[in-house]
Design a protein around this motif. Structure first.
Motif, PDB file in Angstrom:
ATOM      1  N   GLU A 326       0.842  -1.181   0.000  1.00 47.02           N
ATOM      2  CA  GLU A 326       0.000   0.000   0.000  1.00 47.02           C
ATOM      3  C   GLU A 326       0.885   1.241   0.000  1.00 47.02           C
ATOM      4  O   GLU A 326       2.082   1.170   0.285  1.00 47.02           O
ATOM      5  CB  GLU A 326      -0.918   0.003   1.225  1.00 47.02           C
ATOM      6  CG  GLU A 326      -0.173  -0.066   2.558  1.00 47.02           C
ATOM      7  CD  GLU A 326      -1.127  -0.077   3.741  1.00 47.02           C
ATOM      8  OE1 GLU A 326      -2.191   0.560   3.630  1.00 47.02           O
ATOM      9  OE2 GLU A 326      -0.799  -0.719   4.752  1.00 47.02           O
ATOM     10  N   ARG A 327       0.316   2.353  -0.347  1.00 49.71           N
ATOM     11  CA  ARG A 327       1.070   3.603  -0.366  1.00 49.71           C
ATOM     12  C   ARG A 327       1.249   4.095   1.061  1.00 49.71           C
ATOM     13  O   ARG A 327       0.268   4.313   1.786  1.00 49.71           O
ATOM     14  CB  ARG A 327       0.340   4.638  -1.214  1.00 49.71           C
ATOM     15  CG  ARG A 327       1.086   5.961  -1.360  1.00 49.71           C
ATOM     16  CD  ARG A 327       0.226   6.954  -2.151  1.00 49.71           C
ATOM     17  NE  ARG A 327       0.840   8.271  -2.197  1.00 49.71           N
ATOM     18  CZ  ARG A 327       1.721   8.660  -3.113  1.00 49.71           C
ATOM     19  NH1 ARG A 327       2.085   7.815  -4.067  1.00 49.71           N
ATOM     20  NH2 ARG A 327       2.235   9.878  -3.098  1.00 49.71           N
ATOM     21  N   LEU A 328       2.515   4.247   1.471  1.00 52.99           N
ATOM     22  CA  LEU A 328       2.831   4.650   2.840  1.00 52.99           C
ATOM     23  C   LEU A 328       3.641   5.934   2.836  1.00 52.99           C
ATOM     24  O   LEU A 328       4.534   6.116   2.010  1.00 52.99           O
ATOM     25  CB  LEU A 328       3.641   3.561   3.561  1.00 52.99           C
ATOM     26  CG  LEU A 328       3.021   2.174   3.718  1.00 52.99           C
ATOM     27  CD1 LEU A 328       4.033   1.253   4.385  1.00 52.99           C
ATOM     28  CD2 LEU A 328       1.748   2.245   4.535  1.00 52.99           C
ATOM     29  N   ASP A 398      14.070   8.483  -8.125  1.00 51.65           N
ATOM     30  CA  ASP A 398      12.925   7.587  -7.958  1.00 51.65           C
ATOM     31  C   ASP A 398      13.096   6.665  -6.756  1.00 51.65           C
ATOM     32  O   ASP A 398      12.400   5.657  -6.652  1.00 51.65           O
ATOM     33  CB  ASP A 398      12.720   6.758  -9.229  1.00 51.65           C
ATOM     34  CG  ASP A 398      13.933   5.907  -9.561  1.00 51.65           C
ATOM     35  OD1 ASP A 398      15.001   6.133  -8.966  1.00 51.65           O
ATOM     36  OD2 ASP A 398      13.815   5.019 -10.436  1.00 51.65           O
ATOM     37  N   LYS A 399      14.008   7.015  -5.844  1.00 52.74           N
ATOM     38  CA  LYS A 399      14.264   6.219  -4.647  1.00 52.74           C
ATOM     39  C   LYS A 399      14.033   7.056  -3.389  1.00 52.74           C
ATOM     40  O   LYS A 399      14.176   8.275  -3.401  1.00 52.74           O
ATOM     41  CB  LYS A 399      15.699   5.680  -4.636  1.00 52.74           C
ATOM     42  CG  LYS A 399      16.077   4.842  -5.849  1.00 52.74           C
ATOM     43  CD  LYS A 399      15.384   3.500  -5.854  1.00 52.74           C
ATOM     44  CE  LYS A 399      15.841   2.654  -7.043  1.00 52.74           C
ATOM     45  NZ  LYS A 399      15.153   1.340  -7.078  1.00 52.74           N
ATOM     46  N   VAL A 400      13.675   6.358  -2.323  1.00 52.42           N
ATOM     47  CA  VAL A 400      13.571   6.976  -0.999  1.00 52.42           C
ATOM     48  C   VAL A 400      14.601   6.300  -0.103  1.00 52.42           C
ATOM     49  O   VAL A 400      14.625   5.065   0.003  1.00 52.42           O
ATOM     50  CB  VAL A 400      12.158   6.825  -0.404  1.00 52.42           C
ATOM     51  CG1 VAL A 400      12.128   7.358   1.025  1.00 52.42           C
ATOM     52  CG2 VAL A 400      11.138   7.549  -1.262  1.00 52.42           C
ATOM     53  N   LEU A 401      15.461   7.091   0.541  1.00 50.65           N
ATOM     54  CA  LEU A 401      16.538   6.567   1.371  1.00 50.65           C
ATOM     55  C   LEU A 401      16.289   6.943   2.824  1.00 50.65           C
ATOM     56  O   LEU A 401      16.054   8.109   3.155  1.00 50.65           O
ATOM     57  CB  LEU A 401      17.892   7.115   0.913  1.00 50.65           C
ATOM     58  CG  LEU A 401      19.126   6.593   1.659  1.00 50.65           C
ATOM     59  CD1 LEU A 401      19.310   5.098   1.394  1.00 50.65           C
ATOM     60  CD2 LEU A 401      20.372   7.371   1.251  1.00 50.65           C
ATOM     61  N   ASN A 452      11.876  -5.331  -2.968  1.00 48.81           N
ATOM     62  CA  ASN A 452      12.785  -4.948  -4.060  1.00 48.81           C
ATOM     63  C   ASN A 452      13.670  -3.765  -3.677  1.00 48.81           C
ATOM     64  O   ASN A 452      14.006  -2.922  -4.526  1.00 48.81           O
ATOM     65  CB  ASN A 452      11.996  -4.618  -5.334  1.00 48.81           C
ATOM     66  CG  ASN A 452      11.230  -5.804  -5.875  1.00 48.81           C
ATOM     67  OD1 ASN A 452      11.732  -6.923  -5.880  1.00 48.81           O
ATOM     68  ND2 ASN A 452      10.001  -5.564  -6.310  1.00 48.81           N
ATOM     69  N   GLY A 453      14.021  -3.707  -2.409  1.00 45.84           N
ATOM     70  CA  GLY A 453      14.869  -2.628  -1.926  1.00 45.84           C
ATOM     71  C   GLY A 453      16.241  -3.121  -1.516  1.00 45.84           C
ATOM     72  O   GLY A 453      16.600  -4.285  -1.742  1.00 45.84           O
ATOM     73  N   LYS A 473      10.353   4.873  -4.802  1.00 48.82           N
ATOM     74  CA  LYS A 473       9.437   5.958  -4.495  1.00 48.82           C
ATOM     75  C   LYS A 473       8.061   5.654  -5.099  1.00 48.82           C
ATOM     76  O   LYS A 473       7.951   5.173  -6.225  1.00 48.82           O
ATOM     77  CB  LYS A 473       9.981   7.261  -5.060  1.00 48.82           C
ATOM     78  CG  LYS A 473       9.097   8.476  -4.786  1.00 48.82           C
ATOM     79  CD  LYS A 473       9.709   9.732  -5.422  1.00 48.82           C
ATOM     80  CE  LYS A 473       8.796  10.934  -5.234  1.00 48.82           C
ATOM     81  NZ  LYS A 473       9.356  12.141  -5.881  1.00 48.82           N
ATOM     82  N   ALA A 474       7.014   5.918  -4.340  1.00 49.56           N
ATOM     83  CA  ALA A 474       5.651   5.681  -4.817  1.00 49.56           C
ATOM     84  C   ALA A 474       5.136   6.910  -5.573  1.00 49.56           C
ATOM     85  O   ALA A 474       5.461   8.026  -5.242  1.00 49.56           O
ATOM     86  CB  ALA A 474       4.738   5.359  -3.647  1.00 49.56           C
TER      87      ALA A 474
END
Length: 474
Positions: A326-328, A398-401, A452-453, A473-474
């Motif tokens: 889900e989108r978090l 396109d990534k969240v760290l 997939n991280g 990133k969503a």
């Protein structure tokens, strides 16, 4: 026959590779020989036909020219005009039949009965063309033709014949020789094909032999890699790489079972010990009884945590763990975990900085579990109280760290590459008083991989550790 045609491909598939190679090689070789033989026979027959037609045409031309120049037609003259012993000539005058010698004894009693001029089986619409025909006379096969000549108001037909018995005999010999040769060649090719297939498939047999000797108890054997840079070399390298992975997996599995047994044996031994203590003295001693109850409760809780962790890993290995994507908002999830950690343990102090709008597609429960594992580890391996944990969230393309940092005792570079292994604990002798079983970070890595991280750590002894989690990133 139809059934054999249907069954042959099925039978061919059931045969060994060496037999299939031999049969296919023999079939293709036979087809090649048949094509070559047919080509030679047809060209030989065409060559003989060309020579025969040339001889007939040359003889007919010479006789026609002789007639048209006023030469007298007789058996002796025809013999001089036709020196070819294989060619026979019949010259007929219109309405009279053959003149001179009749080699085929046509109308020996009454030539007028057979004086049809020209013969009915010839097309004489165009007398300028040479027409060649084949037929049987006196039980012998002939190639023949007819030419027409005109002299002094009289029409003549010149029929020239050449027997084909010699050519047919040669062709029969050719065909018989080719049949014998082809049969022998196919037999030899089958033998050669069998030998070649055995040589070519030798690496396969060696691989099979080596594979038969490999077992769970002995994974040290490897297939000999051929020197030739071909498909067998690639297969051998791939097979050896697979055995390497299997050996590594079995070793990890054995280590996992051993470590799990050890981790379970310790609390069971403690429980058994306190049960014996209660049996001997705890019935009448309230202090001993309470101490035993507290220890048994603590060990059972430890066992419950361990069993739940083992079940999680076992389900993950089988791929049966459910994941609800889900989108978090990662900031909100981290804030919730931080507040829960501070409420349950007053020795933890969490600070969150960075992008408050960073969102990912993930399973909320699993991400929270990962953060709790890292924060609990920070508390275990930090000597200063309260334990300062800093969480930073940033968006990079396109990534969240997410980075989770502490100021604990740190991890040596030697152990840094093994911290995600199951049951691994850095410097066990120094940390034997620190609770845990070495499964937490392994579970954290498993969860992040399911998303997939990536997860990794950077650390320095005495200065603390930072764990990084990278998600899409969503």
């Amino acid at each position: 026959m139809q059934r054999m045609k249907i069954d042959f491909p099925r039978r061919l598939k059931r045969m060994s590779i060496s037999k299939r190679i031999t049969i296919i090689y023999a079939i293709f070789f036979l087809l090649l020989l048949v094509i070559i033989s047919a080509f030679v026979i047809v060209n030989t027959w065409m060559y003989y036909g060309k020579i025969s037609r040339s001889e007939l045409e040359e003889t007919a031309d010479s006789i026609v020219k002789y007639i048209e120049e006023g030469g007298e037609i007789s058996s002796d003259a025809l013999e001089q005009l036709n020196p070819n012993k294989y060619v026979e000539v019949i010259v007929s005058e219109e309405g009279r039949g053959p003149i001179g010698h009749d080699p085929f004894m046509i109308n020996p009693e009454n030539k007028q009965d057979f004086s049809v001029f020209p013969p009915p089986d010839f097309d004489n619409t165009d007398k300028s063309d040479m027409h060649f025909r084949t037929g049987r006379f006196n039980n012998e096969q002939y190639l023949y033709t007819i030419r027409f000549a005109h002299y002094n108001g009289t029409d003549y037909s010149v029929q020239v014949f050449r027997p084909q018995s010699k050519e047919l005999a040669v062709m029969r010999i050719f065909i018989l020789a080719f049949l014998v040769f082809n049969a022998a060649a196919v037999f030899i090719s089958a033998k050669i094909g069998k030998t070649i297939s055995r040589i070519m498939l030798k690496p396969i047999r060696e691989m099979t032999s080596t594979a038969d000797k490999i077992s769970i108890e002995d994974l040290s054997r490897r297939i000999t890699v051929p020197e030739a840079d071909d498909e067998f070399r690639t297969l051998a390298l791939t097979f050896n790489a697979m055995i390497d992975r299997l050996e590594t997996s079995f070793e990890k599995q054995k280590q996992f079972v051993s470590d799990a047994s050890h981790e379970l044996r310790t609390p069971i031994s403690v429980i058994q010990g306190y049960a014996s203590l209660i049996d001997r003295w705890g019935k009448s001693d309230a202090e001993v009884l309470q101490e035993s109850i507290n220890s048994i409760r603590s060990e059972t809780e430890h066992m419950n945590v361990l069993i739940n962790q083992l079940l999680f890993l076992a389900r993950e290995d089988k791929g049966t763990n459910e994941i609800n994507m889900e989108r978090l908002n990662l900031w909100e999830v981290a804030d919730e975990v931080a507040r829960e950690s501070e409420m349950t343990d007053e020795n933890i102090c969490c600070t969150i900085t960075g992008d408050k709008e960073a969102c990912v597609m993930a399973d909320s429960h699993m991400i929270k579990q990962t953060l709790r594992i890292i924060i609990e580890n920070a508390l275990k391996y930090t000597k200063e109280i309260p334990c300062q944990v800093k969480i930073n969230i940033s968006t990079q393309g396109d990534k969240v760290l997410m980075g989770i940092s502490d100021k604990g005792i740190g991890i040596s570079q030697e152990d840094l590459g093994r911290i995600f292994d199951r049951f691994f604990r850095s410097d066990k002798s120094r940390n034997k008083e620190i609770p845990g079983n070495g499964l937490g970070l392994s579970i954290a890595q498993t969860i992040i991989k399911r998303h997939n991280g990536r997860i990794w750590a950077e650390s320095e002894l005495g200065k603390g550790t930072t764990f990084y989690i990278e998600l899409d990133k969503a």
